[in-house]
Design a protein around this motif. Structure first.
Motif, PDB file in Angstrom:
ATOM      1  N   GLY A 123       0.928  -0.999   0.068  1.00 27.17           N
ATOM      2  CA  GLY A 123      -0.005   0.222  -0.027  1.00 27.17           C
ATOM      3  C   GLY A 123       0.882   1.211   0.044  1.00 27.17           C
ATOM      4  O   GLY A 123       0.266   2.270   0.472  1.00 27.17           O
ATOM      5  N   GLY A 124       2.106   1.102  -0.660  1.00 28.32           N
ATOM      6  CA  GLY A 124       2.898   2.329  -0.621  1.00 28.32           C
ATOM      7  C   GLY A 124       3.909   2.597   0.752  1.00 28.32           C
ATOM      8  O   GLY A 124       4.624   3.616   0.944  1.00 28.32           O
ATOM      9  N   GLY A 125       4.010   1.454   1.626  1.00 29.96           N
ATOM     10  CA  GLY A 125       4.629   1.645   2.723  1.00 29.96           C
ATOM     11  C   GLY A 125       4.190   2.365   3.889  1.00 29.96           C
ATOM     12  O   GLY A 125       2.925   3.089   3.552  1.00 29.96           O
ATOM     13  N   LYS A 126       4.475   2.461   5.138  1.00 32.90           N
ATOM     14  CA  LYS A 126       4.161   3.006   6.124  1.00 32.90           C
ATOM     15  C   LYS A 126       4.971   4.127   6.679  1.00 32.90           C
ATOM     16  O   LYS A 126       6.251   3.782   6.861  1.00 32.90           O
ATOM     17  CB  LYS A 126       3.700   1.991   7.042  1.00 32.90           C
ATOM     18  CG  LYS A 126       2.560   1.246   6.757  1.00 32.90           C
ATOM     19  CD  LYS A 126       2.559  -0.087   7.592  1.00 32.90           C
ATOM     20  CE  LYS A 126       1.231  -0.816   6.921  1.00 32.90           C
ATOM     21  NZ  LYS A 126       1.700  -1.881   5.986  1.00 32.90           N
ATOM     22  N   ASP A 127       4.469   5.396   6.717  1.00 28.67           N
ATOM     23  CA  ASP A 127       5.476   6.483   7.011  1.00 28.67           C
ATOM     24  C   ASP A 127       5.510   6.568   8.687  1.00 28.67           C
ATOM     25  O   ASP A 127       4.803   5.705   9.496  1.00 28.67           O
ATOM     26  CB  ASP A 127       5.125   7.687   6.660  1.00 28.67           C
ATOM     27  CG  ASP A 127       3.606   8.480   7.162  1.00 28.67           C
ATOM     28  OD1 ASP A 127       3.320   7.793   8.507  1.00 28.67           O
ATOM     29  OD2 ASP A 127       2.887   8.871   6.642  1.00 28.67           O
ATOM     30  N   PRO A 128       6.665   7.197   9.034  1.00 26.07           N
ATOM     31  CA  PRO A 128       6.957   7.246  10.692  1.00 26.07           C
ATOM     32  C   PRO A 128       5.792   7.679  11.735  1.00 26.07           C
ATOM     33  O   PRO A 128       5.535   6.988  12.534  1.00 26.07           O
ATOM     34  CB  PRO A 128       7.838   8.213  10.918  1.00 26.07           C
ATOM     35  CG  PRO A 128       8.700   8.358   9.615  1.00 26.07           C
ATOM     36  CD  PRO A 128       7.570   8.110   8.463  1.00 26.07           C
ATOM     37  N   MET A 129       4.817   8.603  11.227  1.00 20.34           N
ATOM     38  CA  MET A 129       3.424   8.829  11.991  1.00 20.34           C
ATOM     39  C   MET A 129       2.618   7.782  11.871  1.00 20.34           C
ATOM     40  O   MET A 129       1.908   7.425  12.980  1.00 20.34           O
ATOM     41  CB  MET A 129       2.965   9.995  11.318  1.00 20.34           C
ATOM     42  CG  MET A 129       3.370  11.440  11.614  1.00 20.34           C
ATOM     43  SD  MET A 129       3.599  11.564  13.516  1.00 20.34           S
ATOM     44  CE  MET A 129       1.995  11.789  13.777  1.00 20.34           C
ATOM     45  N   MET A 130       2.572   7.259  10.941  1.00 22.26           N
ATOM     46  CA  MET A 130       1.601   6.019  10.837  1.00 22.26           C
ATOM     47  C   MET A 130       2.094   4.956  11.675  1.00 22.26           C
ATOM     48  O   MET A 130       1.407   4.029  12.544  1.00 22.26           O
ATOM     49  CB  MET A 130       1.456   5.268   9.220  1.00 22.26           C
ATOM     50  CG  MET A 130       0.359   4.553   9.100  1.00 22.26           C
ATOM     51  SD  MET A 130       0.306   3.750   7.514  1.00 22.26           S
ATOM     52  CE  MET A 130      -0.292   4.936   6.491  1.00 22.26           C
ATOM     53  N   LYS A 131       3.309   4.197  11.594  1.00 19.97           N
ATOM     54  CA  LYS A 131       4.058   3.537  12.470  1.00 19.97           C
ATOM     55  C   LYS A 131       3.719   3.804  14.062  1.00 19.97           C
ATOM     56  O   LYS A 131       3.550   2.786  14.756  1.00 19.97           O
ATOM     57  CB  LYS A 131       5.576   3.350  12.041  1.00 19.97           C
ATOM     58  CG  LYS A 131       5.778   2.705  10.672  1.00 19.97           C
ATOM     59  CD  LYS A 131       7.362   2.541  10.875  1.00 19.97           C
ATOM     60  CE  LYS A 131       7.882   2.384   9.326  1.00 19.97           C
ATOM     61  NZ  LYS A 131       9.372   2.174   9.096  1.00 19.97           N
ATOM     62  N   LYS A 132       4.084   4.895  14.349  1.00 28.19           N
ATOM     63  CA  LYS A 132       3.782   5.499  15.545  1.00 28.19           C
ATOM     64  C   LYS A 132       2.396   5.080  16.320  1.00 28.19           C
ATOM     65  O   LYS A 132       2.174   4.818  17.210  1.00 28.19           O
ATOM     66  CB  LYS A 132       4.157   7.071  15.658  1.00 28.19           C
ATOM     67  CG  LYS A 132       4.163   7.303  17.339  1.00 28.19           C
ATOM     68  CD  LYS A 132       4.823   8.778  17.296  1.00 28.19           C
ATOM     69  CE  LYS A 132       4.727   9.277  18.811  1.00 28.19           C
ATOM     70  NZ  LYS A 132       3.495   9.660  19.198  1.00 28.19           N
ATOM     71  N   GLY A 133       1.334   5.658  15.127  1.00 27.15           N
ATOM     72  CA  GLY A 133       0.135   5.290  15.542  1.00 27.15           C
ATOM     73  C   GLY A 133      -0.459   3.829  15.709  1.00 27.15           C
ATOM     74  O   GLY A 133      -1.181   3.579  16.432  1.00 27.15           O
TER      75      GLY A 133
END
Ligand SMILES: NC(=O)c1ccc[n+]([C@@H]2O[C@H](COP(=O)([O-])OP(=O)(O)OC[C@H]3O[C@@H](n4cnc5c(N)ncnc54)[C@H](OP(=O)(O)O)[C@@H]3O)[C@@H](O)[C@H]2O)c1
Length: 248
Positions: free
Chosen positions: A194-204
Motif C-alpha cells: 500500500g505504498g509503505g508506512k510513514d513514521p507517523m503511521m508506524k507510531k499510531g
C-alpha cells in the motif's frame, strides 16, 4: 524433502515466508510478478543457505494462466526436485489496491482487487491441488481487517473475509485427502504494501498494538513457516492472527 509453493515471495512477507521455510529444510517454489530480479535473488539466497529453490513468474490477476503455471510447477517438481508432488501452498500474493469510501469505489478498482486477492488464489489452488500430496497444508494470507474495520478499505477487507471463507470450505471439501487449510491474518506489517508506512503511521499503529510496535515481515514469515509442518496436524479451517495484539 517436503516442497512448498509460496506466491508473492519476491518481497515483504512472502520473501520472509520462503526464506524461513527453506531454513527448515523444505524445498521452495516461489513466485514473483513484476520484480523478477528480486524473485530470482530470493531463490539464490536460499541456495546459498544450502536449500533448494526455484523462482517462477505468476500473475494472480491472470487466472487464465493458472493451468500453464501448474504445468510449469509440474515440470520443475520433476526436473529440479525429482518429485511428482508438493506438500504446502502459501497463497500470499496480494495488493492493497486503491483506497477510498464505498460511495466512490469504481467497478474497475473492485475487479482488480477481486482478481488478484480472491479469484487468483481460488483458481491457483484449484489447478495446483491435483499436484499436492495427500496430507498437505494450505495457508491463505488474510488480514487483521477481517476482525476490525477501517474506513476506505471496504473492498480489500471484504475480500480477505471471503478468502477466510474459502479456507474453511476448502478444508471441508479436501478433508478426505487429509489436506488442511488455515488462514493467517497479519496485523499492520512494515513492508512496501500500500505504498509503505510513514513514521507517523508506524507510531499510531504501535500505540494501538499491545506489543507496542508495528510488525516486521519476519514476525509473520517465521510463524507461517512453523505452522506448515505436521506439528499443527489437528489445526484445520482456522484463522490465526499475527498482529502483536492490535485492537485487543
Ligand atoms: N503489510 C501489511 O500490513 C499486511 C497486513 C495484512 C495482510 N497483508 C497481506 O500479506 C500479503 C503480502 O503483503 P506484503 O506486505 O508482503 O506486500 P508487498 O511487500 O507489497 O509484496 C507483495 C507481493 O505480492 C506480489 N504480487 C503483487 N501483485 C501480484 C500479482 N498481480 N500477481 C502475483 N503476485 C503479485 C509481489 O510481487 P512483485 O513484487 O514481483 O510484483 C510481491 O512479492 C498480502 O496478501 C497482503 O494482503 C499485508
Amino acid at each position: 524433502m517436503k516442497i512448498a509453493i509460496v506466491t508473492g515471495a519476491s518481497r515483504g512477507i512472502g520473501k520472509s515466508i520462503a526464506l524461513n521455510i527453506a531454513k527448515r529444510g523444505v524445498g521452495v517454489i516461489l513466485t514473483y510478478n513484476g520484480h523478477s530480479e528480486e524473485g530470482q535473488a530470493v531463490a539464490e539466497e536460499i541456495k546459498k543457505l544450502g536449500g533448494k529453490a526455484v523462482a517462477l513468474k505468476f500473475d494472480s490477476s491472470m487466472t487464465n494462466t493458472c493451468n500453464e503455471f501448474a504445468n510449469e510447477v509440474k515440470k520443475n517438481l520433476e526436473q529440479y526436485f525429482g518429485s511428482n508432488s508438493f506438500d504446502y501452498l502459501v497463497n500470499n500474493a496480494g495488493i492493497s489496491g486503491a483506497r477510498g469510501p464505498i460511495l466512490e469505489t469504481t467497478e474497475e478498482q473492485f475487479d482488480e482487487l477481486v482478481n488478484i486477492n480472491l479469484k487468483g488464489p481460488y483458481f491457483l489452488t484449484q489447478k495446483l491441488v491435483p499436484l499436492m500430496a495427500d496430507g498437505g497444508h494450505i495457508i491463505n494470507i488474510s488480514s487483521g481487517l477481517t476482525r476490525f474495520s477501517y474506513p476506505n478499505v471496504a473492498v480489500y477487507g471484504s475480500l480477505k473475509c471471503a478468502l477466510e471463507g474459502f479456507t474453511r470450505y476448502f478444508a471441508k471439501e479436501f478433508a478426505s485427502r487429509k489436506i488442511r487449510a488455515n488462514s493467517v491474518a497479519p496485523g499492520a506489517i512494515d513492508t512496501d504494501f500500500g505504498g509503505g508506512k510513514d513514521p507517523m503511521m508506524k507510531k499510531g499503529i504501535a500505540e494501538i498494538t499491545a506489543l507496542g510496535k508495528i510488525g516486521e515481515a519476519e514476525d509473520v514469515g517465521v510463524f507461517v513457516a512453523s505452522l506448515l509442518s505436521d506439528d499443527s496436524r489437528f489445526l484445520n479451517g482456522q484463522r490465526i492472527e499475527v498482529s502483536g495484539g492490535i485492537y485487543i
